[in-house]
Enzyme design. Structure first.
Site, PDB file in Angstrom:
ATOM      1  N   GLY A  10      24.800  34.452 -15.635  1.00  0.00           N
ATOM      2  CA  GLY A  10      25.133  32.850 -15.004  1.00  0.00           C
ATOM      3  C   GLY A  10      24.842  32.817 -13.343  1.00  0.00           C
ATOM      4  O   GLY A  10      25.937  31.484 -13.107  1.00  0.00           O
ATOM      5  N   ILE A  54      19.410  36.426 -21.132  1.00  0.00           N
ATOM      6  CA  ILE A  54      20.430  37.196 -21.137  1.00  0.00           C
ATOM      7  C   ILE A  54      20.363  38.155 -22.603  1.00  0.00           C
ATOM      8  O   ILE A  54      20.508  38.980 -22.980  1.00  0.00           O
ATOM      9  CB  ILE A  54      21.923  37.340 -21.210  1.00  0.00           C
ATOM     10  CG1 ILE A  54      22.957  36.025 -21.622  1.00  0.00           C
ATOM     11  CG2 ILE A  54      22.377  37.271 -19.966  1.00  0.00           C
ATOM     12  CD1 ILE A  54      24.326  36.459 -21.566  1.00  0.00           C
ATOM     13  N   TYR A 153      34.404  29.700 -28.407  1.00  0.00           N
ATOM     14  CA  TYR A 153      34.602  29.743 -27.398  1.00  0.00           C
ATOM     15  C   TYR A 153      35.757  31.058 -26.727  1.00  0.00           C
ATOM     16  O   TYR A 153      35.838  32.611 -26.382  1.00  0.00           O
ATOM     17  CB  TYR A 153      33.872  28.864 -26.308  1.00  0.00           C
ATOM     18  CG  TYR A 153      34.569  29.583 -24.654  1.00  0.00           C
ATOM     19  CD1 TYR A 153      33.561  29.778 -23.841  1.00  0.00           C
ATOM     20  CD2 TYR A 153      35.938  29.084 -23.835  1.00  0.00           C
ATOM     21  CE1 TYR A 153      34.084  29.945 -22.785  1.00  0.00           C
ATOM     22  CE2 TYR A 153      36.096  29.453 -22.213  1.00  0.00           C
ATOM     23  CZ  TYR A 153      35.208  30.021 -21.575  1.00  0.00           C
ATOM     24  OH  TYR A 153      35.136  29.512 -20.495  1.00  0.00           O
TER      25      TYR A 153
HETATM   26  P1  NAD Z   1      28.565  27.303 -15.853  1.00  0.00           P
HETATM   27  O1  NAD Z   1      28.410  26.782 -17.608  1.00  0.00           O
HETATM   28  O2  NAD Z   1      28.707  26.430 -15.115  1.00  0.00           O
HETATM   29  O3  NAD Z   1      27.956  28.186 -15.967  1.00  0.00           O
HETATM   30  C1  NAD Z   1      27.233  29.494 -16.678  1.00  0.00           C
HETATM   31  C2  NAD Z   1      25.620  29.525 -16.559  1.00  0.00           C
HETATM   32  O4  NAD Z   1      25.586  30.679 -17.125  1.00  0.00           O
HETATM   33  C3  NAD Z   1      24.876  29.038 -16.304  1.00  0.00           C
HETATM   34  O5  NAD Z   1      24.190  28.587 -15.016  1.00  0.00           O
HETATM   35  C4  NAD Z   1      23.700  28.312 -17.246  1.00  0.00           C
HETATM   36  O6  NAD Z   1      22.339  28.085 -17.395  1.00  0.00           O
HETATM   37  C5  NAD Z   1      23.818  30.457 -17.460  1.00  0.00           C
HETATM   38  N1  NAD Z   1      23.617  30.949 -19.111  1.00  0.00           N
HETATM   39  C6  NAD Z   1      24.352  29.842 -20.090  1.00  0.00           C
HETATM   40  N2  NAD Z   1      23.233  31.106 -21.484  1.00  0.00           N
HETATM   41  C7  NAD Z   1      22.839  31.875 -20.434  1.00  0.00           C
HETATM   42  C8  NAD Z   1      21.535  32.517 -21.026  1.00  0.00           C
HETATM   43  N3  NAD Z   1      21.272  32.665 -22.691  1.00  0.00           N
HETATM   44  N4  NAD Z   1      20.960  33.601 -20.081  1.00  0.00           N
HETATM   45  C9  NAD Z   1      21.350  33.027 -19.367  1.00  0.00           C
HETATM   46  N5  NAD Z   1      21.858  32.204 -18.636  1.00  0.00           N
HETATM   47  C10 NAD Z   1      23.045  31.429 -18.639  1.00  0.00           C
HETATM   48  O7  NAD Z   1      30.073  27.942 -16.223  1.00  0.00           O
HETATM   49  P2  NAD Z   1      30.867  28.670 -14.760  1.00  0.00           P
HETATM   50  O8  NAD Z   1      32.124  27.733 -14.598  1.00  0.00           O
HETATM   51  O9  NAD Z   1      30.551  29.110 -13.881  1.00  0.00           O
HETATM   52  O10 NAD Z   1      31.824  29.952 -15.752  1.00  0.00           O
HETATM   53  C11 NAD Z   1      31.071  31.166 -15.513  1.00  0.00           C
HETATM   54  C12 NAD Z   1      32.185  31.996 -16.332  1.00  0.00           C
HETATM   55  O11 NAD Z   1      33.469  32.109 -16.006  1.00  0.00           O
HETATM   56  C13 NAD Z   1      31.279  31.648 -17.896  1.00  0.00           C
HETATM   57  O12 NAD Z   1      31.556  32.934 -18.899  1.00  0.00           O
HETATM   58  C14 NAD Z   1      32.813  30.907 -18.099  1.00  0.00           C
HETATM   59  O13 NAD Z   1      33.155  31.306 -19.452  1.00  0.00           O
HETATM   60  C15 NAD Z   1      33.990  31.986 -17.619  1.00  0.00           C
HETATM   61  N6  NAD Z   1      34.896  30.629 -16.757  1.00  0.00           N
HETATM   62  C16 NAD Z   1      35.092  29.623 -16.126  1.00  0.00           C
HETATM   63  C17 NAD Z   1      35.824  29.001 -16.553  1.00  0.00           C
HETATM   64  C18 NAD Z   1      36.094  27.864 -15.767  1.00  0.00           C
HETATM   65  O14 NAD Z   1      37.076  26.456 -15.502  1.00  0.00           O
HETATM   66  N7  NAD Z   1      34.732  27.222 -14.921  1.00  0.00           N
HETATM   67  C19 NAD Z   1      37.873  28.904 -16.673  1.00  0.00           C
HETATM   68  C20 NAD Z   1      37.130  30.560 -17.074  1.00  0.00           C
HETATM   69  C21 NAD Z   1      36.656  31.212 -17.551  1.00  0.00           C
HETATM   70  N1  SER Z   2      37.056  25.876 -18.869  1.00  0.00           N
HETATM   71  C1  SER Z   2      36.629  26.868 -18.702  1.00  0.00           C
HETATM   72  C2  SER Z   2      36.695  24.788 -20.489  1.00  0.00           C
HETATM   73  O1  SER Z   2      37.013  24.107 -20.592  1.00  0.00           O
HETATM   74  C3  SER Z   2      37.921  27.200 -19.388  1.00  0.00           C
HETATM   75  O2  SER Z   2      37.049  28.477 -20.140  1.00  0.00           O
HETATM   76  O3  SER Z   2      35.213  25.977 -20.951  1.00  0.00           O
END
Ligand code: NAD
Ligand code: SER
Length: 337
Positions: A10, A54, A153
């Site tokens: 990701g 993935i 989620y």
């Molecule tokens: P994002 O949506 O910006 O990035 C997720 C990435 O995963 C994307 O680039 C997407 O193309 C890739 N992806 C999705 N499905 C895929 C697959 N099948 N194979 C390969 N790649 C795939 O999200 P983010 O904000 O960068 O979050 C990253 C992680 O952190 C996630 O697990 C998310 O749940 C977690 N998270 C994020 C936040 C937040 O506020 N941003 C908060 C809590 C947890």
């Molecule tokens: N920023 C994320 C969402 O809103 C929290 O994991 O899904």
């Protein structure tokens, strides 16, 4: 000989881009990145990037045959709002994808007789507050409180935390001798805000969306009520927490899943901070009942005492520093260009 790498799934997402940049700048690791999408131009060349899924077992097997994976940052996921529109797909990517990677990591640990580190970002979505009264009263939830998620989620995140613990501590527990186990570590993040990327598909997105829209002179209708409160964190602190947890000595950890947070804000207070920097911004409130329901089920704040005690977690950016020193100057510069 296989090249030793840190694997980031990701990696093209918001956290991924910030993590790749930070690890590349530190220059201590070879990076292998995997995402459905290609790396943006600014990050191209900072990792060996593979465009792929993935869920593609053949691809994963090929990668571990070619590379010796030292640590995995498993970021690939479908976020909370997107997951409600496609719950079964979210389950596939978030759970099946994580399970495949955990199994692969477990096998790698056994083959090399060394605990491979598996770092997993979980979320406030793992919580489910029963009502606003409880949310107001129980304002700093602990890791084991209110683990009743209401989104696909959130269910996925909570279950994957448990899977990570299982693979680290109980996998093959009936075998005659226990080989090296993987070392799963997870942080439960609040909503993250980056100055350099705009989120999509999440439910905490109203904060960063408001800010980025104002900086571009675009009107913004916030999809939650002004009194909605959630915890947030600036992206540099999120990266710092992942790297600190990954580097912590195993003996200092009393748990495998830790809350981390920085500041909590109402949507109205968020708007006021945005308005103080962009006084002409047009920000209105047009709550979406369903997304509001999700936000109401997430806690107003997180108790992150365990992370502070065990591995020295402490955010560098409180609310003032986050806005005044990181978000506002960088976002302003970004759109002035
Ligand atoms: P994002 O949506 O910006 O990035 C997720 C990435 O995963 C994307 O680039 C997407 O193309 C890739 N992806 C999705 N499905 C895929 C697959 N099948 N194979 C390969 N790649 C795939 O999200 P983010 O904000 O960068 O979050 C990253 C992680 O952190 C996630 O697990 C998310 O749940 C977690 N998270 C994020 C936040 C937040 O506020 N941003 C908060 C809590 C947890
Ligand atoms: N920023 C994320 C969402 O809103 C929290 O994991 O899904």
């Amino acid at each position: 000989m296989r090249k030793k790498v840190v694997l980031i799934t990701g990696a093209v997402g918001e956290i991924g881009q910030a993590l790749v940049r930070q690890l590349f700048d530190e220059g201590t690791n070879e990076l292998l990145t995997l995402d459905l999408h290609r790396m943006p131009a600014g990050l191209a060349g900072q990792s060996t990037h593979v465009e792929g899924d993935i869920l593609d077992q053949t691809l994963l097997t090929r990668l571990v045959t070619e590379f010796e994976v030292d640590t995995i940052f498993h970021l690939a996921a479908l976020l909370s709002t997107r997951g409600e529109f496609a719950p079964e797909l979210a389950h596939k990517v978030n759970v099946d994808g994580t399970l495949m990677l955990l199994q692969l990591a477990a096998e790698q640990s056994q083959r090399s007789d060394r605990s491979l580190k598996f770092i997993f970002p979980s979320s406030i979505a793992a919580y489910g507050m029963p009502d606003l009264e409880t949310k107001g009263r129980d304002a700093l939830v602990r890791e084991w409180d209110w683990n009743y998620p209401t989104t696909m989620y959130g269910c996925n995140k909570l279950y994957c935390e448990l899977l990570g613990i299982y693979y680290s501590q109980y996998y093959q527990q009936l075998a005659a001798s226990r080989p090296a186990m993987l070392d799963f570590r997870s942080v439960r993040f609040p909503g993250l805000i980056s100055a350099f990327t705009v989120p999509s598909g999440g439910t905490t997105d109203y904060g960063p969306e408001m800010l980025h829209a104002a900086a571009q002179g675009r009107p913004y209708a916030c999809f939650v009520r002004p009194d909605s409160t959630l915890p947030f964190m600036a992206m540099p602190d999120a990266i710092d927490s992942l790297l600190k947890l990954a580097a912590a000595p195993a003996e200092s950890l009393s748990r495998r899943v830790y809350n981390v947070t920085s500041f909590s804000l109402t949507a109205a207070a968020f708007r006021d901070r945005v308005l103080s920097a962009f006084p002409d911004a047009q920000i209105s409130f047009a709550p979406d009942v369903k997304r509001q329901g999700i936000v109401d089920s997430w806690p107003a704040g997180l108790n992150d005492k365990a992370a502070r005690r065990d591995w020295g977690w402490r955010p560098a950016y409180d609310v003032d520093r986050a806005f005044d020193e990181y978000l506002l100057p960088n976002i302003t510069r970004r759109y002035q260009k």
